[in-house]
Scaffold this motif. Structure first.
Motif, PDB file in Angstrom:
ATOM      1  N   VAL A  52       0.851  -1.152   0.116  1.00  0.00           N
ATOM      2  CA  VAL A  52       0.087   0.005  -0.111  1.00  0.00           C
ATOM      3  C   VAL A  52       0.598   1.207   0.073  1.00  0.00           C
ATOM      4  CG1 VAL A  52      -1.887   1.248   1.114  1.00  0.00           C
ATOM      5  CG2 VAL A  52      -1.763  -1.260   1.306  1.00  0.00           C
ATOM      6  N   VAL A  53       0.713   2.139  -1.051  1.00  0.00           N
ATOM      7  CA  VAL A  53       1.351   3.328  -1.106  1.00  0.00           C
ATOM      8  C   VAL A  53       0.413   4.369  -0.892  1.00  0.00           C
ATOM      9  CG1 VAL A  53       2.687   4.810  -2.719  1.00  0.00           C
ATOM     10  CG2 VAL A  53       3.110   2.362  -2.653  1.00  0.00           C
ATOM     11  N   GLU A  54       1.009   5.432  -0.271  1.00  0.00           N
ATOM     12  CA  GLU A  54       0.111   6.754   0.045  1.00  0.00           C
ATOM     13  C   GLU A  54       0.797   7.808  -0.611  1.00  0.00           C
ATOM     14  OE1 GLU A  54      -1.192   9.801   3.501  1.00  0.00           O
ATOM     15  OE2 GLU A  54      -0.736   7.880   4.110  1.00  0.00           O
ATOM     16  N   ILE A  55      -0.120   8.471  -1.573  1.00  0.00           N
ATOM     17  CA  ILE A  55       0.166   9.466  -2.143  1.00  0.00           C
ATOM     18  C   ILE A  55      -0.377  10.691  -1.619  1.00  0.00           C
ATOM     19  CG2 ILE A  55       0.936  11.009  -4.299  1.00  0.00           C
ATOM     20  CD1 ILE A  55       0.964   8.338  -5.837  1.00  0.00           C
ATOM     21  N   PHE A  62      -5.923  16.689  -6.264  1.00  0.00           N
ATOM     22  CA  PHE A  62      -5.062  15.420  -7.040  1.00  0.00           C
ATOM     23  C   PHE A  62      -4.126  15.574  -8.092  1.00  0.00           C
ATOM     24  CE2 PHE A  62      -8.444  12.359  -4.878  1.00  0.00           C
ATOM     25  CZ  PHE A  62      -7.922  12.536  -3.558  1.00  0.00           C
ATOM     26  N   ALA A  63      -4.337  16.780  -8.580  1.00  0.00           N
ATOM     27  CA  ALA A  63      -3.368  17.101  -9.787  1.00  0.00           C
ATOM     28  C   ALA A  63      -2.075  16.807  -9.408  1.00  0.00           C
ATOM     29  CB  ALA A  63      -3.677  18.509 -10.172  1.00  0.00           C
ATOM     30  N   GLY A  64      -1.349  16.041 -10.620  1.00  0.00           N
ATOM     31  CA  GLY A  64      -0.037  15.694 -10.240  1.00  0.00           C
ATOM     32  C   GLY A  64       0.064  14.397  -9.681  1.00  0.00           C
ATOM     33  N   ALA A  65      -0.518  14.209  -8.398  1.00  0.00           N
ATOM     34  CA  ALA A  65      -0.426  12.834  -8.037  1.00  0.00           C
ATOM     35  C   ALA A  65      -1.324  11.962  -8.793  1.00  0.00           C
ATOM     36  CB  ALA A  65      -1.414  12.882  -6.634  1.00  0.00           C
ATOM     37  N   THR A  66      -2.344  12.415  -9.512  1.00  0.00           N
ATOM     38  CA  THR A  66      -3.065  11.404 -10.389  1.00  0.00           C
ATOM     39  C   THR A  66      -1.986  11.217 -11.475  1.00  0.00           C
ATOM     40  OG1 THR A  66      -5.156  12.681 -10.236  1.00  0.00           O
ATOM     41  CG2 THR A  66      -4.739  11.411 -12.159  1.00  0.00           C
ATOM     42  N   GLY A  67      -1.377  11.981 -11.917  1.00  0.00           N
ATOM     43  CA  GLY A  67      -0.190  11.515 -13.164  1.00  0.00           C
ATOM     44  C   GLY A  67       0.734  10.616 -12.542  1.00  0.00           C
ATOM     45  N   LEU A 165      -3.177   4.836  -2.461  1.00  0.00           N
ATOM     46  CA  LEU A 165      -4.168   5.722  -1.782  1.00  0.00           C
ATOM     47  C   LEU A 165      -3.917   7.051  -2.398  1.00  0.00           C
ATOM     48  CD1 LEU A 165      -4.470   3.832   1.704  1.00  0.00           C
ATOM     49  CD2 LEU A 165      -6.009   3.826  -0.280  1.00  0.00           C
ATOM     50  N   LEU A 166      -4.793   7.801  -2.905  1.00  0.00           N
ATOM     51  CA  LEU A 166      -4.677   9.105  -3.151  1.00  0.00           C
ATOM     52  C   LEU A 166      -5.446   9.858  -2.054  1.00  0.00           C
ATOM     53  CD1 LEU A 166      -5.432   9.561  -7.027  1.00  0.00           C
ATOM     54  CD2 LEU A 166      -3.236   9.883  -5.689  1.00  0.00           C
ATOM     55  N   ALA A 167      -4.571  10.789  -1.370  1.00  0.00           N
ATOM     56  CA  ALA A 167      -5.175  11.154  -0.153  1.00  0.00           C
ATOM     57  C   ALA A 167      -4.893  12.748   0.206  1.00  0.00           C
ATOM     58  CB  ALA A 167      -4.763  10.679   1.211  1.00  0.00           C
ATOM     59  N   PRO A 168      -5.741  13.568   0.902  1.00  0.00           N
ATOM     60  CA  PRO A 168      -5.446  14.838   1.110  1.00  0.00           C
ATOM     61  C   PRO A 168      -4.482  14.811   2.273  1.00  0.00           C
ATOM     62  CG  PRO A 168      -7.688  14.345   1.944  1.00  0.00           C
ATOM     63  CD  PRO A 168      -7.266  13.124   1.140  1.00  0.00           C
TER      64      PRO A 168
END
Length: 215
Positions: A52-55, A62-67, A165-168
């Motif tokens: 599991v990786v958290e960005i 999420f811009a950038g992280a989505t990339g 996981l894309l997270a704030p």
């Protein structure tokens, strides 16, 4: 066109039909390549681990992280013609033409759109199916996710999946294997590694952002 599941009672049957054990049976490298050398040089394993990786997105977007996620999905699908990837998109923000423009094979990407209240449960079910090389989960809430992350980690370990996981930004640390923060800059991405499961040196760098890595 990507396969899309707008969550229904029959969603489980769709996951059963995507159990491609052969796509996960080959010997795996220690980390999953994103086909993004500048990013991989910064990451402790030289790529995204089978864990599991958290960005965390520095500015709550999420811009950038989505990339980064798009790059991981594209690379996984390009590396193995049997591979499938999945994206939990509870807010219905994923833009298929953008993914296609970035080189993602949409015919092997499953997009699942559960109600927010069911997103965690659906995410665990998708991870436990063992059908996907890369699973991306958009997590718009910053509340504690320890229980969810541990369940996802068990599935990742069992099947060799990379779960992102894309997270704030949030205060309470989650029990992930790798965490890094991404922020958009004028000439690329600011990436800062803030956690590594083996305690290796953390790093920070600005990396270039090309059109095929745009999020």
């Amino acid at each position: 066109m990507a396969a899309v599941i707008n969550f229904t009672r029959s969603g489980g049957a769709s996951l059963e039909s995507l159990r491609f054990a052969s796509s996960l049976s080959t010997k795996q490298a220690p980390a999953r390549s994103c086909d993004w050398p500048e990013l991989e040089r910064l990451l402790p394993d030289g790529g995204l681990p089978h864990a599991v990786v958290e960005i965390t997105c520095a500015h709550g977007a999420f811009a950038g992280a989505t990339g980064v996620c798009v790059a991981a999905v594209r690379a996984a699908l390009a590396r193995d013609a049997r591979a499938w990837c999945a994206w939990i998109d509870a807010d219905c923000t994923l833009f298929a033409p953008g993914l296609a423009h970035a080189g993602v094979d949409l015919s092997r990407l499953l997009v699942i759109r559960p109600p927010r209240a069911l997103a965690a449960r659906v995410s665990v079910k998708v991870a436990a199916s063992g059908a996907f090389d890369v699973l991306v989960i958009e997590s718009p809430h910053a509340s504690r996710q320890d229980k969810l992350v541990r369940k996802l980690a068990l599935a990742a370990e069992q099947y060799g999946t990379t779960i992102v996981l894309l997270a704030p930004p949030h205060v309470d640390p989650w029990p992930v294997a790798l965490r890094f923060e991404v922020a958009r800059a004028i000439d690329g991405l600011e990436v800062r590694v803030t956690k590594d499961r083996f305690g290796r040196g953390l790093a920070k760098a600005r990396i270039p952002l090309s059109l095929r890595h745009a999020g």
